[in-house]
Design a protein around this motif. Structure first.
Motif, PDB file in Angstrom:
ATOM      1  N   TYR A   1       0.827  -1.202   0.000  1.00  0.00           N
ATOM      2  CA  TYR A   1       0.000   0.000   0.000  1.00  0.00           C
ATOM      3  C   TYR A   1       0.867   1.260   0.000  1.00  0.00           C
ATOM      4  CZ  TYR A   1      -3.754  -3.245   1.217  1.00  0.00           C
ATOM      5  OH  TYR A   1      -4.647  -4.282   1.219  1.00  0.00           O
ATOM      6  N   ASP A   2       0.350   2.309  -0.652  1.00  0.00           N
ATOM      7  CA  ASP A   2       1.074   3.569  -0.846  1.00  0.00           C
ATOM      8  C   ASP A   2       2.368   3.358  -1.626  1.00  0.00           C
ATOM      9  OD1 ASP A   2      -0.808   5.186   0.273  1.00  0.00           O
ATOM     10  OD2 ASP A   2       0.569   6.220   1.606  1.00  0.00           O
ATOM     11  N   GLY A   3       2.321   2.417  -2.547  1.00  0.00           N
ATOM     12  CA  GLY A   3       3.456   2.153  -3.423  1.00  0.00           C
ATOM     13  C   GLY A   3       4.269   0.968  -2.954  1.00  0.00           C
ATOM     14  N   PRO A   4       4.332  -0.117  -3.759  1.00  0.00           N
ATOM     15  CA  PRO A   4       5.151  -1.269  -3.386  1.00  0.00           C
ATOM     16  C   PRO A   4       6.617  -0.879  -3.231  1.00  0.00           C
ATOM     17  CG  PRO A   4       3.705  -1.803  -5.239  1.00  0.00           C
ATOM     18  CD  PRO A   4       3.629  -0.318  -5.040  1.00  0.00           C
ATOM     19  N   THR A   5       7.324  -1.621  -2.406  1.00  0.00           N
ATOM     20  CA  THR A   5       8.752  -1.381  -2.190  1.00  0.00           C
ATOM     21  C   THR A   5       9.500  -1.240  -3.506  1.00  0.00           C
ATOM     22  OG1 THR A   5       8.804  -2.481  -0.041  1.00  0.00           O
ATOM     23  CG2 THR A   5      10.861  -2.463  -1.307  1.00  0.00           C
ATOM     24  N   GLU A   6       9.201  -2.106  -4.464  1.00  0.00           N
ATOM     25  CA  GLU A   6       9.947  -2.114  -5.725  1.00  0.00           C
ATOM     26  C   GLU A   6       9.718  -0.850  -6.540  1.00  0.00           C
ATOM     27  OE1 GLU A   6       9.805  -5.849  -3.876  1.00  0.00           O
ATOM     28  OE2 GLU A   6       8.104  -4.587  -4.511  1.00  0.00           O
ATOM     29  N   VAL A   7       8.513  -0.296  -6.492  1.00  0.00           N
ATOM     30  CA  VAL A   7       8.240   0.950  -7.220  1.00  0.00           C
ATOM     31  C   VAL A   7       9.036   2.101  -6.620  1.00  0.00           C
ATOM     32  CG1 VAL A   7       6.466   2.662  -7.767  1.00  0.00           C
ATOM     33  CG2 VAL A   7       5.980   0.223  -8.047  1.00  0.00           C
ATOM     34  N   HIS A   8       9.088   2.160  -5.292  1.00  0.00           N
ATOM     35  CA  HIS A   8       9.877   3.217  -4.655  1.00  0.00           C
ATOM     36  C   HIS A   8      11.361   3.063  -4.974  1.00  0.00           C
ATOM     37  CE1 HIS A   8       6.729   5.234  -2.413  1.00  0.00           C
ATOM     38  NE2 HIS A   8       6.245   4.058  -2.045  1.00  0.00           N
ATOM     39  N   LYS A   9      11.877   1.821  -4.965  1.00  0.00           N
ATOM     40  CA  LYS A   9      13.285   1.605  -5.303  1.00  0.00           C
ATOM     41  C   LYS A   9      13.565   2.005  -6.753  1.00  0.00           C
ATOM     42  CE  LYS A   9      14.348  -2.156  -2.062  1.00  0.00           C
ATOM     43  NZ  LYS A   9      14.710  -3.591  -1.940  1.00  0.00           N
ATOM     44  N   TRP A  10      12.623   1.689  -7.640  1.00  0.00           N
ATOM     45  CA  TRP A  10      12.775   2.075  -9.043  1.00  0.00           C
ATOM     46  C   TRP A  10      12.853   3.598  -9.171  1.00  0.00           C
ATOM     47  CZ3 TRP A  10       8.901   4.669 -11.970  1.00  0.00           C
ATOM     48  CH2 TRP A  10       9.179   4.788 -13.341  1.00  0.00           C
ATOM     49  N   SER A  11      11.981   4.292  -8.440  1.00  0.00           N
ATOM     50  CA  SER A  11      11.981   5.751  -8.474  1.00  0.00           C
ATOM     51  C   SER A  11      13.293   6.309  -7.923  1.00  0.00           C
ATOM     52  CB  SER A  11      10.794   6.286  -7.663  1.00  0.00           C
ATOM     53  OG  SER A  11      10.807   7.695  -7.609  1.00  0.00           O
ATOM     54  N   LEU A  12      13.788   5.712  -6.852  1.00  0.00           N
ATOM     55  CA  LEU A  12      15.052   6.172  -6.280  1.00  0.00           C
ATOM     56  C   LEU A  12      16.220   5.899  -7.231  1.00  0.00           C
ATOM     57  CD1 LEU A  12      14.445   4.958  -2.623  1.00  0.00           C
ATOM     58  CD2 LEU A  12      14.540   7.346  -3.386  1.00  0.00           C
ATOM     59  N   ALA A  13      16.175   4.763  -7.927  1.00  0.00           N
ATOM     60  CA  ALA A  13      17.228   4.454  -8.894  1.00  0.00           C
ATOM     61  C   ALA A  13      17.233   5.458 -10.044  1.00  0.00           C
ATOM     62  CB  ALA A  13      17.050   3.029  -9.425  1.00  0.00           C
ATOM     63  N   ARG A  14      16.057   5.889 -10.455  1.00  0.00           N
ATOM     64  CA  ARG A  14      15.973   6.912 -11.510  1.00  0.00           C
ATOM     65  C   ARG A  14      16.621   8.209 -11.038  1.00  0.00           C
ATOM     66  NH1 ARG A  14      10.161   7.985 -13.404  1.00  0.00           N
ATOM     67  NH2 ARG A  14      11.239   9.112 -15.069  1.00  0.00           N
ATOM     68  N   LYS A  15      16.412   8.555  -9.774  1.00  0.00           N
ATOM     69  CA  LYS A  15      17.044   9.767  -9.246  1.00  0.00           C
ATOM     70  C   LYS A  15      18.570   9.624  -9.239  1.00  0.00           C
ATOM     71  CE  LYS A  15      17.714  12.489  -5.059  1.00  0.00           C
ATOM     72  NZ  LYS A  15      18.083  13.678  -5.841  1.00  0.00           N
ATOM     73  N   ILE A  16      19.043   8.438  -8.852  1.00  0.00           N
ATOM     74  CA  ILE A  16      20.497   8.214  -8.865  1.00  0.00           C
ATOM     75  C   ILE A  16      21.049   8.417 -10.262  1.00  0.00           C
ATOM     76  CG2 ILE A  16      22.294   6.454  -8.567  1.00  0.00           C
ATOM     77  CD1 ILE A  16      20.492   5.263  -6.336  1.00  0.00           C
ATOM     78  N   LYS A  17      20.349   7.866 -11.254  1.00  0.00           N
ATOM     79  CA  LYS A  17      20.804   8.008 -12.643  1.00  0.00           C
ATOM     80  C   LYS A  17      20.813   9.466 -13.065  1.00  0.00           C
ATOM     81  CE  LYS A  17      19.845   6.488 -17.377  1.00  0.00           C
ATOM     82  NZ  LYS A  17      18.958   5.662 -18.250  1.00  0.00           N
ATOM     83  N   ARG A  18      19.738  10.206 -12.730  1.00  0.00           N
ATOM     84  CA  ARG A  18      19.686  11.635 -13.092  1.00  0.00           C
ATOM     85  C   ARG A  18      20.839  12.396 -12.449  1.00  0.00           C
ATOM     86  NH1 ARG A  18      14.180  11.040 -11.847  1.00  0.00           N
ATOM     87  NH2 ARG A  18      14.488  12.182  -9.888  1.00  0.00           N
ATOM     88  N   ASP A  19      21.076  12.110 -11.173  1.00  0.00           N
ATOM     89  CA  ASP A  19      22.103  12.859 -10.442  1.00  0.00           C
ATOM     90  C   ASP A  19      23.510  12.542 -10.928  1.00  0.00           C
ATOM     91  OD1 ASP A  19      20.076  13.955  -8.965  1.00  0.00           O
ATOM     92  OD2 ASP A  19      20.430  12.745  -7.164  1.00  0.00           O
ATOM     93  N   ARG A  20      23.718  11.323 -11.451  1.00  0.00           N
ATOM     94  CA  ARG A  20      25.067  10.904 -11.827  1.00  0.00           C
ATOM     95  C   ARG A  20      25.346  11.010 -13.312  1.00  0.00           C
ATOM     96  NH1 ARG A  20      28.129  11.637  -8.009  1.00  0.00           N
ATOM     97  NH2 ARG A  20      29.672  10.322  -9.092  1.00  0.00           N
ATOM     98  N   THR A  21      24.319  11.293 -14.119  1.00  0.00           N
ATOM     99  CA  THR A  21      24.532  11.406 -15.566  1.00  0.00           C
ATOM    100  C   THR A  21      25.188  12.737 -15.875  1.00  0.00           C
ATOM    101  OG1 THR A  21      22.605  10.015 -16.040  1.00  0.00           O
ATOM    102  CG2 THR A  21      23.416  11.443 -17.812  1.00  0.00           C
ATOM    103  N   PRO A  22      26.354  12.720 -16.529  1.00  0.00           N
ATOM    104  CA  PRO A  22      27.053  13.989 -16.848  1.00  0.00           C
ATOM    105  C   PRO A  22      26.195  14.867 -17.737  1.00  0.00           C
ATOM    106  CG  PRO A  22      28.507  12.089 -17.174  1.00  0.00           C
ATOM    107  CD  PRO A  22      27.119  11.552 -16.978  1.00  0.00           C
ATOM    108  N   ARG A  23      26.215  16.150 -17.447  1.00  0.00           N
ATOM    109  CA  ARG A  23      25.473  17.108 -18.281  1.00  0.00           C
ATOM    110  C   ARG A  23      26.376  17.596 -19.419  1.00  0.00           C
ATOM    111  NH1 ARG A  23      23.794  17.952 -13.079  1.00  0.00           N
ATOM    112  NH2 ARG A  23      21.546  17.993 -12.722  1.00  0.00           N
ATOM    113  N   ASP A  24      25.728  17.812 -20.558  1.00  0.00           N
ATOM    114  CA  ASP A  24      26.459  18.348 -21.710  1.00  0.00           C
ATOM    115  C   ASP A  24      26.889  19.782 -21.387  1.00  0.00           C
ATOM    116  OD1 ASP A  24      27.361  19.315 -24.105  1.00  0.00           O
ATOM    117  OD2 ASP A  24      25.708  18.489 -25.294  1.00  0.00           O
ATOM    118  N   PRO A  25      28.209  20.043 -21.343  1.00  0.00           N
ATOM    119  CA  PRO A  25      28.670  21.411 -20.997  1.00  0.00           C
ATOM    120  C   PRO A  25      28.252  22.454 -22.007  1.00  0.00           C
ATOM    121  CG  PRO A  25      30.496  20.081 -21.821  1.00  0.00           C
ATOM    122  CD  PRO A  25      29.324  19.159 -21.668  1.00  0.00           C
ATOM    123  N   HIS A  26      27.848  22.017 -23.199  1.00  0.00           N
ATOM    124  CA  HIS A  26      27.436  22.963 -24.233  1.00  0.00           C
ATOM    125  C   HIS A  26      25.951  23.167 -24.199  1.00  0.00           C
ATOM    126  CE1 HIS A  26      31.501  22.606 -25.729  1.00  0.00           C
ATOM    127  NE2 HIS A  26      31.353  21.304 -25.824  1.00  0.00           N
TER     128      HIS A  26
END
Length: 393
Positions: free
Chosen positions: A368-393
């Protein structure tokens, strides 16, 4: 129960009074037969709320002016209410009403608050939140962006059509919050229940048994809703859902921490009193270590709840923090209650104590209020966003 810095004296006082009330007055109701497979009857709930009202403890986390206590104060109050599965119902801190009251307090107009929120705070009306949709129709389950329920304007009304499922407390509720997709985007509406066009197809048989009205499958068939019953603005439904969901995830953790604490008390008392193979159960490492691990899990749960509550009290959205807390606490409390059942053996799976029910309820909480796996998936997406290098241009 442990308190921490950041909690006010007022919060401590209310929590202590709630704890005494739940232990002394509400725990005896656990043997009351006025219930069905989905939860206690509304008559029983209203009787308990009458006692809470007399004790000055009804809806204790909401102030007389309609404002809320801090999330840190709310945490210790809801933990205390959760010492019995009936406690949140008795003092009016239960889901989904608690989350719905929080949402309406933040978004509803003055007229909507007087009509829909006031009876909920007074404990005379239950509510339901209509968001989740049947997965067999590819509707909005854990992903509300898949919503199929539609809302179309028609003069000074909106017409809503669709189906919803796992709608907690819909049977017997007096207030509904319906989420549907309009041309502007996700939109929320307030309705009085029962209402023409809103039909309960069936009440699901589920593992938990503490929610009056259970969890229903709902058909919405040409539901005509006056335009002034839109909650906030059209297209803002997802944003309002986040206003509700982050704190609601955390208050689930608060209540179930109280329940798991009660399990630990019961299992510990059993292990100290019960003797086997020449000594008390607690003196067997296999048993004592399980209860020691429970102490650790309970304390870690309390700390991550407080950490998330601090973020919300600072005015942050708390989306990431509440996802982390929901995963950590639901998984930890499942381990705690599972160990309590194991320590108590046959008694643990019987209904001679409340441990068996709390174990079932906490198992459902992992979904309820989101299965554990959905929350982990969402957190993993944040990790990817935070660690993906941004194009300096």
């Amino acid at each position: 129960m442990t308190t921490h810095a950041g909690v006010t004296e007022r919060g401590r006082d209310i929590a202590a009074r709630v704890e005494r009330f739940v232990r002394d007055v509400i725990v005896p109701y656990e043997k009351d037969k006025r219930r069905d497979s989905h939860g206690p009857t509304d008559a029983m709930v209203q009787e308990m709320r009458g006692l809470a009202r007399e004790a000055g403890l009804l809806t204790p986390h909401i102030l007389p002016d309609g404002g809320h206590l801090s999330h840190r104060d709310t945490a210790i109050i809801l933990r205390a209410s959760g010492l019995s599965p009936l406690g949140p119902l008795a003092v009016n801190t239960a889901a989904p009403d608690e989350g719905n009251m929080f949402l309406l307090g933040r978004v509803a107009s003055a007229e909507q608050k007087a009509r829909f929120l006031a009876p909920m705070i007074a404990g005379t009306a239950r509510s339901a939140f209509f968001m989740t949709e049947p997965s067999d129709e590819n509707g909005a389950g854990s992903d509300p962006s898949m919503m199929l329920t539609t809302a179309k304007p028609d003069g000074n009304h909106w017409v809503v059509n669709g189906r919803k499922t796992f709608i907690t407390g819909a049977q017997g509720a007096k207030v509904g919050i319906i989420m549907a997709k309009s041309d502007e985007g996700a939109t929320m509406f307030l309705v009085d229940l029962p209402m023409e066009g809103i039909r309960i197809e069936r009440v699901l048989d589920t593992i938990d048994s503490s929610m009056p009205g259970g969890h229903s499958v709902i058909a919405l068939e040409n539901v005509r809703i006056p335009a002034d019953q839109m909650l906030g603005n059209a297209g803002e439904g997802f944003r309002y859902a986040q206003v509700r969901l982050a704190p609601a995830r955390l208050t689930h953790c608060m209540r179930w921490l109280g329940a798991a604490t009660r399990c630990q008390e019961i299992a510990s008392d059993y292990a100290v009193r019960r003797r086997a193979f020449g000594k008390a159960l607690i003196d067997h490492e296999g048993v004592g270590f399980m209860l020691a691990e429970n102490m650790i899990d309970l304390q870690q749960s309390a700390l991550i709840i407080d950490w998330c509550a601090d973020a919300l009290d600072r005015g942050e959205a708390g989306t990431v923090e509440s996802s982390m807390a929901k995963v950590a606490v639901s998984e930890a409390l499942f381990r705690v209650t599972d160990r309590c059942v194991q320590v108590m053996g046959g008694t643990g799976v019987s209904r001679d104590t409340i441990v068996e029910q709390i174990f079932r309820e906490v198992r459902a909480f992992r979904i309820y209020d989101g299965p554990t796996e959905v929350h982990k998936w969402s957190l993993a997406r944040k990790i990817k966003r935070d660690r993906t290098p941004r194009d300096p241009h």
